[in-house]
Design a protein around this motif. Structure first.
Motif, PDB file in Angstrom:
ATOM      1  N   THR A 172       0.834  -1.201   0.000  1.00  0.00           N
ATOM      2  CA  THR A 172       0.000   0.000   0.000  1.00  0.00           C
ATOM      3  C   THR A 172       0.868   1.250   0.000  1.00  0.00           C
ATOM      4  O   THR A 172       0.605   2.210  -0.719  1.00  0.00           O
ATOM      5  CB  THR A 172      -0.925   0.020   1.221  1.00  0.00           C
ATOM      6  OG1 THR A 172      -1.783  -1.110   1.176  1.00  0.00           O
ATOM      7  CG2 THR A 172      -1.759   1.292   1.240  1.00  0.00           C
ATOM      8  N   THR A 173       1.938   1.199   0.809  1.00  0.00           N
ATOM      9  CA  THR A 173       2.905   2.289   0.878  1.00  0.00           C
ATOM     10  C   THR A 173       4.295   1.713   0.650  1.00  0.00           C
ATOM     11  O   THR A 173       4.638   0.666   1.205  1.00  0.00           O
ATOM     12  CB  THR A 173       2.863   2.981   2.244  1.00  0.00           C
ATOM     13  OG1 THR A 173       1.575   3.565   2.437  1.00  0.00           O
ATOM     14  CG2 THR A 173       3.923   4.070   2.334  1.00  0.00           C
ATOM     15  N   VAL A 174       5.089   2.412  -0.167  1.00  0.00           N
ATOM     16  CA  VAL A 174       6.475   2.007  -0.421  1.00  0.00           C
ATOM     17  C   VAL A 174       7.386   3.060   0.187  1.00  0.00           C
ATOM     18  O   VAL A 174       7.245   4.259  -0.090  1.00  0.00           O
ATOM     19  CB  VAL A 174       6.736   1.858  -1.928  1.00  0.00           C
ATOM     20  CG1 VAL A 174       8.216   1.653  -2.214  1.00  0.00           C
ATOM     21  CG2 VAL A 174       5.929   0.690  -2.484  1.00  0.00           C
ATOM     22  N   ALA A 175       8.328   2.605   1.027  1.00  0.00           N
ATOM     23  CA  ALA A 175       9.167   3.546   1.765  1.00  0.00           C
ATOM     24  C   ALA A 175      10.200   4.247   0.892  1.00  0.00           C
ATOM     25  O   ALA A 175      10.670   5.332   1.230  1.00  0.00           O
ATOM     26  CB  ALA A 175       9.875   2.817   2.909  1.00  0.00           C
ATOM     27  N   GLY A 176      10.580   3.634  -0.227  1.00  0.00           N
ATOM     28  CA  GLY A 176      11.609   4.220  -1.091  1.00  0.00           C
ATOM     29  C   GLY A 176      11.174   4.255  -2.536  1.00  0.00           C
ATOM     30  O   GLY A 176      10.090   4.740  -2.864  1.00  0.00           O
ATOM     31  N   ASP A 177      12.026   3.738  -3.429  1.00  0.00           N
ATOM     32  CA  ASP A 177      11.782   3.777  -4.862  1.00  0.00           C
ATOM     33  C   ASP A 177      11.150   2.481  -5.361  1.00  0.00           C
ATOM     34  O   ASP A 177      11.427   1.398  -4.845  1.00  0.00           O
ATOM     35  CB  ASP A 177      13.102   3.971  -5.626  1.00  0.00           C
ATOM     36  CG  ASP A 177      13.837   5.228  -5.225  1.00  0.00           C
ATOM     37  OD1 ASP A 177      13.164   6.254  -5.002  1.00  0.00           O
ATOM     38  OD2 ASP A 177      15.078   5.186  -5.133  1.00  0.00           O
ATOM     39  N   ILE A 178      10.344   2.618  -6.399  1.00  0.00           N
ATOM     40  CA  ILE A 178       9.930   1.478  -7.219  1.00  0.00           C
ATOM     41  C   ILE A 178      10.682   1.591  -8.533  1.00  0.00           C
ATOM     42  O   ILE A 178      10.547   2.595  -9.241  1.00  0.00           O
ATOM     43  CB  ILE A 178       8.419   1.469  -7.486  1.00  0.00           C
ATOM     44  CG1 ILE A 178       7.647   1.204  -6.193  1.00  0.00           C
ATOM     45  CG2 ILE A 178       8.063   0.417  -8.525  1.00  0.00           C
ATOM     46  CD1 ILE A 178       6.136   1.193  -6.362  1.00  0.00           C
ATOM     47  N   VAL A 179      11.476   0.582  -8.831  1.00  0.00           N
ATOM     48  CA  VAL A 179      12.258   0.569 -10.065  1.00  0.00           C
ATOM     49  C   VAL A 179      11.852  -0.667 -10.870  1.00  0.00           C
ATOM     50  O   VAL A 179      12.050  -1.794 -10.432  1.00  0.00           O
ATOM     51  CB  VAL A 179      13.771   0.536  -9.765  1.00  0.00           C
ATOM     52  CG1 VAL A 179      14.564   0.510 -11.070  1.00  0.00           C
ATOM     53  CG2 VAL A 179      14.175   1.735  -8.922  1.00  0.00           C
ATOM     54  N   ILE A 180      11.289  -0.438 -12.047  1.00  0.00           N
ATOM     55  CA  ILE A 180      10.853  -1.533 -12.902  1.00  0.00           C
ATOM     56  C   ILE A 180      11.917  -1.753 -13.956  1.00  0.00           C
ATOM     57  O   ILE A 180      12.207  -0.855 -14.757  1.00  0.00           O
ATOM     58  CB  ILE A 180       9.499  -1.231 -13.551  1.00  0.00           C
ATOM     59  CG1 ILE A 180       8.468  -0.868 -12.473  1.00  0.00           C
ATOM     60  CG2 ILE A 180       9.019  -2.420 -14.365  1.00  0.00           C
ATOM     61  CD1 ILE A 180       7.140  -0.401 -13.032  1.00  0.00           C
ATOM     62  N   GLN A 181      12.503  -2.931 -13.953  1.00  0.00           N
ATOM     63  CA  GLN A 181      13.548  -3.292 -14.902  1.00  0.00           C
ATOM     64  C   GLN A 181      13.028  -4.383 -15.835  1.00  0.00           C
ATOM     65  O   GLN A 181      12.206  -5.205 -15.448  1.00  0.00           O
ATOM     66  CB  GLN A 181      14.801  -3.768 -14.173  1.00  0.00           C
ATOM     67  CG  GLN A 181      16.007  -3.944 -15.074  1.00  0.00           C
ATOM     68  CD  GLN A 181      17.276  -4.206 -14.270  1.00  0.00           C
ATOM     69  OE1 GLN A 181      17.214  -4.601 -13.112  1.00  0.00           O
ATOM     70  NE2 GLN A 181      18.420  -3.981 -14.890  1.00  0.00           N
TER      71      GLN A 181
END
Length: 421
Positions: free
Chosen positions: A48-57
């Motif tokens: 629901t909440t992400v503390a840092g980055d979302i990186v899609i590779q």
């Protein structure tokens, strides 16, 4: 190589911890969630909440739709890296996402047609880049707060509209082959630029609330609505367009900011050229152009009139088949004045009087056109005199309405970083 630079620049400030098949809290609390497989995606979809980055590779086993069904807040960046031409993803969805604390940067998904983020309102910066199949990105319309940039490059979007966003540093809309309408109806201020370049010819542009901008540059447009624009602190450029009328009823100053250590906005001030459908221009309250005034190659334009224009710090270059050219209030041209007119019998006497009485400080040429000098501030008026005059007249036309000089310095820094990325 480009994607690796982007990865190190945007993500490298935090420790990179690949997503692991652990409990949901561990994944969501990572400083970076690296999604490089279907398995990693499945783990992240619980957040629901992400503390840092979302990186899609890039991953060969991605489904056609990448969805984050529960995601509401990202406390870092939401971005993509290392995507190949055979990426199968056509849809990216985060239907509950409202806030991204840093940047949304989606690049090089050649088959991506849809970005579905219908309630996203707050981000630091948006960059959609090299998405040639993209036809829908609904969050561009829902955004209410951007601290920095609003950039859309190389998409198939037909319309870009937003009626909530009042401020951005950069607004850059480039190379969108299907774009027909561009409307930011709430935008009041852009502390660096608003620019459209190399989009589909004939874009209709509406900026009805815009009051101040640094650089203002439009290419390939068919209409321009700027009823409230008062200042273009860098330059005002309309080029290679099919617009028939160009009106700026409240524009008072162009080029009000000046750095004597460089040329005056690289000799761009008020520049209107290569617009062969243009029949009329109206700048009824324009008083000062603190760099060059150039109007060229607009074959339908017959009359040029600036009823309140008093001072031009740089050069004047006018070329066309004008029937009349009027500057009734003009009292200073810092550089040369060159007018080229192919119409037989054009009377240069009134304009020549400006040279005779000292209004024009540089050379005068009419009706034969001579190219004004490029680079430097102007020819004819000493730089020291220009600098002193602009210091006296720039009160109220500088940075005070933008908050601080630091905002401009930041914009320049951001521009340099983006050029590297």
């Amino acid at each position: 190589m480009l994607s690796k630079i982007l990865f190190l620049t945007v993500v490298g400030l935090s420790s990179l911890h690949p997503a692991r098949s652990q409990s949901t809290p561990s994944v969501c609390d990572n400083s970076t969630i690296l999604i490089d497989s279907r398995r990693a995606l499945t783990a992240a979809q619980e957040c629901t909440t992400v503390a840092g980055d979302i990186v899609i590779q890039y991953a060969s086993d991605f489904p056609a739709t990448i969805e984050f069904p529960n995601l509401e807040l990202v406390d870092g960046n939401f971005l993509s890296i290392d995507f190949d031409e055979d990426i199968r993803v056509t849809r990216l969805s985060a239907p509950k996402l409202t806030t991204v604390a840093a940047d949304v940067y989606i690049s090089r998904w050649v088959n991506l047609t849809t970005i579905n983020m219908p309630v996203l309102t707050t981000i630091n910066r948006v960059r959609l880049n090299n998405l040639p199949s993209l036809t829908s990105a609904n969050f561009l319309s829902t955004l209410e707060t951007i601290e920095n940039n609003y950039e859309v490059t190389n998409t198939s979007l037909k319309e870009i509209r937003n009626d909530k966003l009042s401020y951005a540093v950069f607004v850059e809309i480039f190379d969108n082959k299907a774009l027909e309408k561009f409307e930011l109806t709430a935008l009041k201020n852009s502390s660096y630029n608003v620019a459209l370049r190399r989009n589909k010819p004939g874009v209709e542009v509406s900026l009805p609330a815009l009051k101040e901008v640094f650089y203002f540059e439009f290419q390939r447009i068919s209409s321009l609505e700027i009823p409230e624009l008062e200042r273009a602190i860098g330059h005002f450029v309309v080029n290679d367009s099919t617009v028939e009328t160009l009106e700026a009823p409240k524009l008072r100053d162009v080029g009000g900011w000046y750095d004597p250590s460089i040329s005056i906005t690289n000799n761009k001030g008020l520049l209107i050229q290569n617009s062969r459908s243009l029949k009329s221009i109206s700048f009824p309250v324009l008083e000062a152009v603190q760099s060059d005034l150039v109007i060229r190659n607009n074959s339908e334009l017959q009359d040029i009139s600036f009823p309140m224009l008093r001072r031009i710090a740089g050069n004047v270059g006018l070329e066309g088949t004008f029937e009349s050219v009027r500057f009734p209030k003009l009292d200073r041209v810092g550089g040369v004045f060159s007018l080229g007119n192919d119409e037989n019998g054009f009377n240069c006497a009134d304009l020549r009087e400006f040279k005779n009485n000292g209004t024009i400080r540089g050379d005068f040429s009419c009706p034969q056109y001579q190219e004004p000098p490029t680079g430097g501030s102007s020819q004819g008026e000493p730089k020291e005199e220009i600098e002193d005059r602009l210091n006296r007249t720039s009160s109220g036309t500088g940075f005070e309405s933008f908050g601080s000089f630091n905002a401009f310095v930041f914009a320049i820094f951001a521009s340099a970083v983006l050029s590297v990325l």
